[in-house]
Scaffold this motif. Structure first.
Motif, PDB file in Angstrom:
ATOM      1  N   TYR A   1     -35.506  24.423  55.569  1.00 35.35           N
ATOM      2  CA  TYR A   1     -34.156  24.632  55.032  1.00 35.35           C
ATOM      3  C   TYR A   1     -34.207  24.781  53.510  1.00 35.35           C
ATOM      4  O   TYR A   1     -33.545  25.651  52.936  1.00 35.35           O
ATOM      5  N   ARG A   2     -35.005  23.951  52.872  1.00 36.14           N
ATOM      6  CA  ARG A   2     -35.123  24.034  51.414  1.00 36.14           C
ATOM      7  C   ARG A   2     -35.744  25.354  50.971  1.00 36.14           C
ATOM      8  O   ARG A   2     -35.463  25.842  49.873  1.00 36.14           O
ATOM      9  N   LEU A   3     -36.575  25.919  51.828  1.00 29.22           N
ATOM     10  CA  LEU A   3     -37.171  27.222  51.529  1.00 29.22           C
ATOM     11  C   LEU A   3     -36.215  28.369  51.842  1.00 29.22           C
ATOM     12  O   LEU A   3     -36.538  29.533  51.594  1.00 29.22           O
ATOM     13  N   GLY A   4     -35.064  28.032  52.406  1.00 25.37           N
ATOM     14  CA  GLY A   4     -34.086  29.056  52.737  1.00 25.37           C
ATOM     15  C   GLY A   4     -34.416  29.839  53.989  1.00 25.37           C
ATOM     16  O   GLY A   4     -33.900  30.942  54.199  1.00 25.37           O
ATOM     17  N   GLN A   5     -35.261  29.260  54.858  1.00 27.77           N
ATOM     18  CA  GLN A   5     -35.707  29.970  56.054  1.00 27.77           C
ATOM     19  C   GLN A   5     -34.864  29.669  57.288  1.00 27.77           C
ATOM     20  O   GLN A   5     -34.955  30.381  58.289  1.00 27.77           O
ATOM     21  N   ILE A   6     -34.091  28.601  57.245  1.00 27.43           N
ATOM     22  CA  ILE A   6     -33.209  28.259  58.360  1.00 27.43           C
ATOM     23  C   ILE A   6     -31.869  27.797  57.806  1.00 27.43           C
ATOM     24  O   ILE A   6     -31.760  27.447  56.624  1.00 27.43           O
ATOM     25  N   LYS A   7     -30.875  27.779  58.662  1.00 29.07           N
ATOM     26  CA  LYS A   7     -29.541  27.343  58.247  1.00 29.07           C
ATOM     27  C   LYS A   7     -29.384  25.839  58.431  1.00 29.07           C
ATOM     28  O   LYS A   7     -30.155  25.197  59.148  1.00 29.07           O
ATOM     29  N   ILE A   8     -28.352  25.299  57.827  1.00 30.49           N
ATOM     30  CA  ILE A   8     -28.159  23.857  57.746  1.00 30.49           C
ATOM     31  C   ILE A   8     -27.979  23.195  59.108  1.00 30.49           C
ATOM     32  O   ILE A   8     -28.304  22.014  59.284  1.00 30.49           O
ATOM     33  N   TRP A   9     -27.467  23.940  60.103  1.00 35.45           N
ATOM     34  CA  TRP A   9     -27.235  23.321  61.411  1.00 35.45           C
ATOM     35  C   TRP A   9     -28.522  22.766  62.005  1.00 35.45           C
ATOM     36  O   TRP A   9     -28.499  21.742  62.706  1.00 35.45           O
ATOM     37  N   CYS A  10     -29.630  23.433  61.721  1.00 38.69           N
ATOM     38  CA  CYS A  10     -30.899  23.044  62.344  1.00 38.69           C
ATOM     39  C   CYS A  10     -31.400  21.680  61.865  1.00 38.69           C
ATOM     40  O   CYS A  10     -31.670  20.802  62.688  1.00 38.69           O
ATOM     41  N   PRO A  11     -31.556  21.460  60.547  1.00 41.13           N
ATOM     42  CA  PRO A  11     -32.000  20.120  60.127  1.00 41.13           C
ATOM     43  C   PRO A  11     -31.026  19.010  60.506  1.00 41.13           C
ATOM     44  O   PRO A  11     -31.449  17.882  60.782  1.00 41.13           O
ATOM     45  N   ILE A  12     -29.731  19.331  60.543  1.00 47.86           N
ATOM     46  CA  ILE A  12     -28.752  18.313  60.945  1.00 47.86           C
ATOM     47  C   ILE A  12     -28.960  17.931  62.409  1.00 47.86           C
ATOM     48  O   ILE A  12     -29.045  16.745  62.757  1.00 47.86           O
ATOM     49  N   LEU A  13     -29.057  18.942  63.265  1.00 53.33           N
ATOM     50  CA  LEU A  13     -29.222  18.694  64.697  1.00 53.33           C
ATOM     51  C   LEU A  13     -30.551  18.008  64.993  1.00 53.33           C
ATOM     52  O   LEU A  13     -30.609  17.027  65.755  1.00 53.33           O
ATOM     53  N   ILE A  14     -31.611  18.505  64.380  1.00 55.25           N
ATOM     54  CA  ILE A  14     -32.940  17.938  64.625  1.00 55.25           C
ATOM     55  C   ILE A  14     -33.036  16.515  64.086  1.00 55.25           C
ATOM     56  O   ILE A  14     -33.599  15.628  64.742  1.00 55.25           O
ATOM     57  N   THR A  15     -32.484  16.284  62.903  1.00 58.72           N
ATOM     58  CA  THR A  15     -32.529  14.935  62.331  1.00 58.72           C
ATOM     59  C   THR A  15     -31.755  13.950  63.195  1.00 58.72           C
ATOM     60  O   THR A  15     -32.211  12.823  63.432  1.00 58.72           O
ATOM     61  N   LEU A  16     -30.594  14.365  63.682  1.00 59.92           N
ATOM     62  CA  LEU A  16     -29.781  13.496  64.535  1.00 59.92           C
ATOM     63  C   LEU A  16     -30.543  13.096  65.796  1.00 59.92           C
ATOM     64  O   LEU A  16     -30.663  11.901  66.117  1.00 59.92           O
ATOM     65  N   PHE A  17     -31.080  14.085  66.499  1.00 58.41           N
ATOM     66  CA  PHE A  17     -31.800  13.799  67.740  1.00 58.41           C
ATOM     67  C   PHE A  17     -33.099  13.038  67.464  1.00 58.41           C
ATOM     68  O   PHE A  17     -33.498  12.175  68.252  1.00 58.41           O
ATOM     69  N   SER A  18     -33.747  13.362  66.360  1.00 57.26           N
ATOM     70  CA  SER A  18     -35.002  12.682  66.027  1.00 57.26           C
ATOM     71  C   SER A  18     -34.763  11.209  65.706  1.00 57.26           C
ATOM     72  O   SER A  18     -35.549  10.343  66.111  1.00 57.26           O
ATOM     73  N   LEU A  19     -33.690  10.924  64.982  1.00 55.73           N
ATOM     74  CA  LEU A  19     -33.380   9.531  64.655  1.00 55.73           C
ATOM     75  C   LEU A  19     -33.072   8.734  65.922  1.00 55.73           C
ATOM     76  O   LEU A  19     -33.494   7.577  66.054  1.00 55.73           O
ATOM     77  N   ILE A  20     -32.360   9.364  66.855  1.00 53.77           N
ATOM     78  CA  ILE A  20     -32.108   8.690  68.135  1.00 53.77           C
ATOM     79  C   ILE A  20     -33.433   8.459  68.861  1.00 53.77           C
ATOM     80  O   ILE A  20     -33.661   7.400  69.458  1.00 53.77           O
ATOM     81  N   GLY A  21     -34.319   9.458  68.792  1.00 56.65           N
ATOM     82  CA  GLY A  21     -35.627   9.322  69.420  1.00 56.65           C
ATOM     83  C   GLY A  21     -36.454   8.210  68.796  1.00 56.65           C
ATOM     84  O   GLY A  21     -37.136   7.454  69.499  1.00 56.65           O
ATOM     85  N   ILE A  22     -36.399   8.102  67.475  1.00 56.50           N
ATOM     86  CA  ILE A  22     -37.136   7.046  66.776  1.00 56.50           C
ATOM     87  C   ILE A  22     -36.556   5.674  67.123  1.00 56.50           C
ATOM     88  O   ILE A  22     -37.300   4.701  67.322  1.00 56.50           O
ATOM     89  N   ILE A  23     -35.231   5.603  67.210  1.00 55.39           N
ATOM     90  CA  ILE A  23     -34.587   4.346  67.622  1.00 55.39           C
ATOM     91  C   ILE A  23     -35.014   3.988  69.043  1.00 55.39           C
ATOM     92  O   ILE A  23     -35.333   2.831  69.342  1.00 55.39           O
ATOM     93  N   SER A  24     -35.030   4.996  69.907  1.00 55.85           N
ATOM     94  CA  SER A  24     -35.453   4.780  71.292  1.00 55.85           C
ATOM     95  C   SER A  24     -36.877   4.243  71.351  1.00 55.85           C
ATOM     96  O   SER A  24     -37.164   3.272  72.061  1.00 55.85           O
ATOM     97  N   ALA A  25     -37.775   4.870  70.594  1.00 54.52           N
ATOM     98  CA  ALA A  25     -39.174   4.427  70.576  1.00 54.52           C
ATOM     99  C   ALA A  25     -39.286   3.005  70.030  1.00 54.52           C
ATOM    100  O   ALA A  25     -40.095   2.205  70.517  1.00 54.52           O
ATOM    101  N   SER A  26     -38.468   2.690  69.037  1.00 50.67           N
ATOM    102  CA  SER A  26     -38.493   1.342  68.449  1.00 50.67           C
ATOM    103  C   SER A  26     -38.039   0.294  69.457  1.00 50.67           C
ATOM    104  O   SER A  26     -38.642  -0.785  69.565  1.00 50.67           O
ATOM    105  N   VAL A  27     -36.970   0.619  70.192  1.00 51.30           N
ATOM    106  CA  VAL A  27     -36.468  -0.311  71.215  1.00 51.30           C
ATOM    107  C   VAL A  27     -37.519  -0.514  72.302  1.00 51.30           C
ATOM    108  O   VAL A  27     -37.753  -1.644  72.757  1.00 51.30           O
ATOM    109  N   ILE A  28     -38.161   0.570  72.708  1.00 49.66           N
ATOM    110  CA  ILE A  28     -39.200   0.476  73.737  1.00 49.66           C
ATOM    111  C   ILE A  28     -40.387  -0.340  73.233  1.00 49.66           C
ATOM    112  O   ILE A  28     -40.980  -1.129  73.975  1.00 49.66           O
ATOM    113  N   LEU A  29     -40.718  -0.182  71.959  1.00 47.58           N
ATOM    114  CA  LEU A  29     -41.814  -0.962  71.374  1.00 47.58           C
ATOM    115  C   LEU A  29     -41.481  -2.450  71.374  1.00 47.58           C
ATOM    116  O   LEU A  29     -42.317  -3.292  71.726  1.00 47.58           O
TER     117      LEU A  29
END
Length: 285
Positions: free
Chosen positions: A213-241
């Motif tokens: 996104y910082r390189l101007g290669q993708i639009k803002i929706w992508c990092p927002i969507l990926i970050t949201l799902f990734s944070l949920i995934g990291i929380i999930s992994a933490s709970v499982i740990l």
């Protein structure tokens, strides 16, 4: 203006396309006893050939017009095939004794994931080889190491679960109880390796989306969507740990974000973002 709207609509469709493909073919899922395993594989192959053909045609145009990042996006776009194949199975892994009657179903699931891992690897090699992220040499080496760890964990995890039916059969042949097998095979060490893998894979998805996104290669929706799902995934992994897979009642949905297919869905979205990013000069009103 019309073309801009068309691109937005196309992007939205592409985001959910794995589900639009996978859900209709779920009625042919081999997990339904009346369905043929070979028929499902045949349907999936036909669909995959169609997507590969589309990518092949597009690659001729994109290779001359847009360069390495969009070609990398095409590799990630092909993740739609294994993702749709997994969605089409419409069933969680069958870890019961019944698995031994149809081990090919579980094997197919992990063959899909192996294919996804190889596509991810192809994207990674292209990205690193051409330094498409435009980062310093040291950072590039660190990123290479992260890619290698992420890919290695994928392959190790898929190999482990691919061999689950064979290991279960051997366990039974040794006179052991079926109920005790799962805890033995998927022990705490195995779980922790999976947790480490998710931490790395989700963090990598966030890193790539923000950098692109910082390189101007993708639009803002992508990092927002990926970050949201990734944070949920990291929380999930933490709970499982912390709970060692004993997720508290009411939070079972977190396990959905721990399954290995989720990181590939995020990388697929990254591919969609790379393929649908157009400069203003490229969009005629």
């Amino acid at each position: 203006m019309k073309r801009k709207i068309s691109i937005t609509l196309a992007t939205c469709i592409l985001i959910i396309l794995p589900f639009l493909v996978g859900i209709p073919i779920s009625k042919y899922s081999p997990y339904v006893e009346a369905n043929s395993f070979k028929s499902y594989v045949f349907i999936w192959i036909i669909i995959s050939i169609a997507f590969v053909s589309i990518v092949f045609v597009l690659s001729k145009h994109y290779s001359k017009s847009f360069g390495a990042l969009v070609i990398g996006g095409l590799w990630l776009f092909l993740l739609i095939s294994p993702i749709a194949g997994i969605i089409g199975l419409a069933s969680a892994p069958d870890l019961s004794l019944k698995m031994l009657q149809h081990p090919e179903r579980e094997h197919l699931r992990y063959i899909f994931l192996f294919i996804a891992a190889l596509l991810f690897a192809a994207f990674s090699v292209l990205l690193i080889k051409r330094n498409a992220l435009k980062i310093a040499t040291l950072n590039c080496r660190i990123l290479t190491l992260i890619f290698i760890i992420a890919f290695s964990e994928f392959i190790w995890e898929f190999s482990h679960h691919y061999l689950y039916p064979e290991a279960l059969k051997e366990w039974i042949n040794q006179g052991n109880k079926v109920a005790e097998f799962s805890k033995k095979y998927d022990n705490i060490a195995i779980i922790n390796i999976g947790v480490l893998g998710r931490f790395i894979q989700f963090s990598l998805a966030i890193l790539l989306s923000i950098r692109l996104y910082r390189l101007g290669q993708i639009k803002i929706w992508c990092p927002i969507l990926i970050t949201l799902f990734s944070l949920i995934g990291i929380i999930s992994a933490s709970v499982i740990l912390l709970t060692q897979m004993n997720i508290p009642k009411g939070f079972e949905i977190l396990f959905l974000f721990f399954i290995p297919g989720i990181p590939f869905l995020l990388f697929y979205w990254l591919g969609v973002a790379l393929l649908t990013k157009f400069k203003k000069s490229e969009i005629k009103t």
